[in-house]
Design a protein around this motif. Structure first.
Motif, PDB file in Angstrom:
ATOM      1  N   PRO A  27      18.380   0.870  -0.927  1.00 35.92           N
ATOM      2  CA  PRO A  27      17.184   0.314  -1.581  1.00 35.92           C
ATOM      3  C   PRO A  27      17.435  -0.977  -2.350  1.00 35.92           C
ATOM      4  O   PRO A  27      16.548  -1.831  -2.439  1.00 35.92           O
ATOM      5  CB  PRO A  27      16.742   1.442  -2.525  1.00 35.92           C
ATOM      6  CG  PRO A  27      17.218   2.674  -1.847  1.00 35.92           C
ATOM      7  CD  PRO A  27      18.538   2.289  -1.244  1.00 35.92           C
ATOM      8  N   TYR A  28      18.635  -1.142  -2.896  1.00 37.70           N
ATOM      9  CA  TYR A  28      18.912  -2.375  -3.622  1.00 37.70           C
ATOM     10  C   TYR A  28      18.817  -3.593  -2.704  1.00 37.70           C
ATOM     11  O   TYR A  28      18.358  -4.656  -3.118  1.00 37.70           O
ATOM     12  CB  TYR A  28      20.274  -2.297  -4.323  1.00 37.70           C
ATOM     13  CG  TYR A  28      20.200  -1.443  -5.553  1.00 37.70           C
ATOM     14  CD1 TYR A  28      19.657  -1.937  -6.730  1.00 37.70           C
ATOM     15  CD2 TYR A  28      20.637  -0.126  -5.532  1.00 37.70           C
ATOM     16  CE1 TYR A  28      19.557  -1.147  -7.859  1.00 37.70           C
ATOM     17  CE2 TYR A  28      20.541   0.675  -6.664  1.00 37.70           C
ATOM     18  CZ  TYR A  28      19.998   0.155  -7.814  1.00 37.70           C
ATOM     19  OH  TYR A  28      19.880   0.937  -8.930  1.00 37.70           O
ATOM     20  N   PHE A  30      16.852  -3.791  -0.004  1.00 38.75           N
ATOM     21  CA  PHE A  30      15.446  -3.984   0.340  1.00 38.75           C
ATOM     22  C   PHE A  30      14.605  -4.438  -0.842  1.00 38.75           C
ATOM     23  O   PHE A  30      13.564  -5.070  -0.648  1.00 38.75           O
ATOM     24  CB  PHE A  30      14.870  -2.712   0.969  1.00 38.75           C
ATOM     25  CG  PHE A  30      15.268  -2.561   2.400  1.00 38.75           C
ATOM     26  CD1 PHE A  30      14.570  -3.209   3.400  1.00 38.75           C
ATOM     27  CD2 PHE A  30      16.368  -1.799   2.753  1.00 38.75           C
ATOM     28  CE1 PHE A  30      14.949  -3.097   4.728  1.00 38.75           C
ATOM     29  CE2 PHE A  30      16.751  -1.670   4.068  1.00 38.75           C
ATOM     30  CZ  PHE A  30      16.035  -2.323   5.067  1.00 38.75           C
ATOM     31  N   HIS A  31      15.042  -4.141  -2.060  1.00 38.60           N
ATOM     32  CA  HIS A  31      14.298  -4.597  -3.228  1.00 38.60           C
ATOM     33  C   HIS A  31      14.523  -6.086  -3.501  1.00 38.60           C
ATOM     34  O   HIS A  31      13.855  -6.649  -4.379  1.00 38.60           O
ATOM     35  CB  HIS A  31      14.634  -3.746  -4.450  1.00 38.60           C
ATOM     36  CG  HIS A  31      13.904  -2.443  -4.453  1.00 38.60           C
ATOM     37  ND1 HIS A  31      12.585  -2.327  -4.804  1.00 38.60           N
ATOM     38  CD2 HIS A  31      14.314  -1.194  -4.106  1.00 38.60           C
ATOM     39  CE1 HIS A  31      12.209  -1.080  -4.689  1.00 38.60           C
ATOM     40  NE2 HIS A  31      13.238  -0.357  -4.261  1.00 38.60           N
ATOM     41  N   PRO A  34      10.302  -9.001  -2.011  1.00 37.36           N
ATOM     42  CA  PRO A  34       9.171  -8.559  -2.838  1.00 37.36           C
ATOM     43  C   PRO A  34       8.385  -7.451  -2.123  1.00 37.36           C
ATOM     44  O   PRO A  34       7.971  -7.601  -0.980  1.00 37.36           O
ATOM     45  CB  PRO A  34       8.320  -9.821  -2.995  1.00 37.36           C
ATOM     46  CG  PRO A  34       9.287 -10.948  -2.808  1.00 37.36           C
ATOM     47  CD  PRO A  34      10.294 -10.455  -1.800  1.00 37.36           C
ATOM     48  N   GLY A  35       8.222  -6.326  -2.797  1.00 36.61           N
ATOM     49  CA  GLY A  35       7.516  -5.184  -2.204  1.00 36.61           C
ATOM     50  C   GLY A  35       8.333  -4.442  -1.161  1.00 36.61           C
ATOM     51  O   GLY A  35       7.813  -3.576  -0.457  1.00 36.61           O
ATOM     52  N   GLY A  36       9.615  -4.760  -1.058  1.00 35.67           N
ATOM     53  CA  GLY A  36      10.447  -4.175  -0.010  1.00 35.67           C
ATOM     54  C   GLY A  36      10.633  -2.678  -0.121  1.00 35.67           C
ATOM     55  O   GLY A  36      10.776  -1.994   0.890  1.00 35.67           O
ATOM     56  N   GLY A  37      10.624  -2.146  -1.330  1.00 28.51           N
ATOM     57  CA  GLY A  37      10.807  -0.708  -1.513  1.00 28.51           C
ATOM     58  C   GLY A  37       9.665   0.104  -0.928  1.00 28.51           C
ATOM     59  O   GLY A  37       9.882   1.036  -0.162  1.00 28.51           O
ATOM     60  N   ALA A  76      16.699   3.696 -11.478  1.00 26.49           N
ATOM     61  CA  ALA A  76      15.817   3.469 -10.329  1.00 26.49           C
ATOM     62  C   ALA A  76      16.045   4.587  -9.314  1.00 26.49           C
ATOM     63  O   ALA A  76      17.186   4.800  -8.911  1.00 26.49           O
ATOM     64  CB  ALA A  76      16.097   2.122  -9.681  1.00 26.49           C
ATOM     65  N   PRO A  77      15.033   5.297  -8.960  1.00 29.90           N
ATOM     66  CA  PRO A  77      13.631   5.157  -9.360  1.00 29.90           C
ATOM     67  C   PRO A  77      13.404   5.662 -10.787  1.00 29.90           C
ATOM     68  O   PRO A  77      14.247   6.370 -11.335  1.00 29.90           O
ATOM     69  CB  PRO A  77      12.907   6.064  -8.360  1.00 29.90           C
ATOM     70  CG  PRO A  77      13.899   7.127  -8.040  1.00 29.90           C
ATOM     71  CD  PRO A  77      15.234   6.446  -8.062  1.00 29.90           C
TER      72      PRO A  77
END
Length: 161
Positions: A27-28, A30-31, A34-37, A76-77
């Motif tokens: 996830p890091y 993809f974050h 912007p809005g990747g998560g 996170a989350p």
């Protein structure tokens, strides 16, 4: 599924730790988008791969521990999202493992059905509690992530054979 890995051996916990670590790290990346998560749903990719290759127990352990460890260690989350993420992940793991038991040869179909069916079930469970907009948001914003999980699951099944 290469074999159903029971949570009684050190090998099972080692594999689970690897899947959990990968689920926290991905996830890091993809974050950075912007809005990747919410778009790519990366926290579920290795939950699906673990369940498809090693069964529901390893997948469910990965699904429960990933958001909890990520939240406790890195914030996170956020803790408020952890139960929802656990529910989605466990549902994904159970459905994926059931599909592989049902049809071991459907390497692209099993991950696709697992993602779609589990997200539909979770949406139906969340709908009365949170409303339809929240319950089914992954079908709207998360389609690229559902595609990513399908491809990753198919690759994992191919590699595991």
């Amino acid at each position: 599924m290469t074999y159903e890995l029971k949570l009684t051996s050190a090998d099972a916990y080692l594999k689970a730790a690897l899947f959990i670590g990968a689920n926290i790290a991905l996830p890091y990346l993809f974050h950075l988008i912007p809005g990747g998560g919410v778009m790519f749903l990366p926290v579920y990719v290795f939950t699906l791969c673990g369940a498809l290759c090693y069964g529901w127990q390893l997948g469910a352990l990965t699904a429960v521990m990933t958001p909890l460890v990520g939240s406790l260690l890195f914030g996170a989350p956020v803790m408020a999202m952890v139960p929802d993420m656990m529910l989605k992940g466990v549902m994904l793991a159970v459905v994926a493992a059931m599909l592989v038991k049902w049809n071991r040869k459907a390497m692209l179909l099993n991950p696709l059905l697992a993602v779609c069916f589990s997200w539909l079930l979770v949406g139906l469970l969340e709908w009365p509690l949170m409303g339809s907009a929240y319950a089914f948001q992954d079908f709207v914003t998360g389609l690229p992530g559902m595609a990513l999980m399908t491809v990753a699951g198919a690759v994992a099944l191919k590699v595991a054979r």
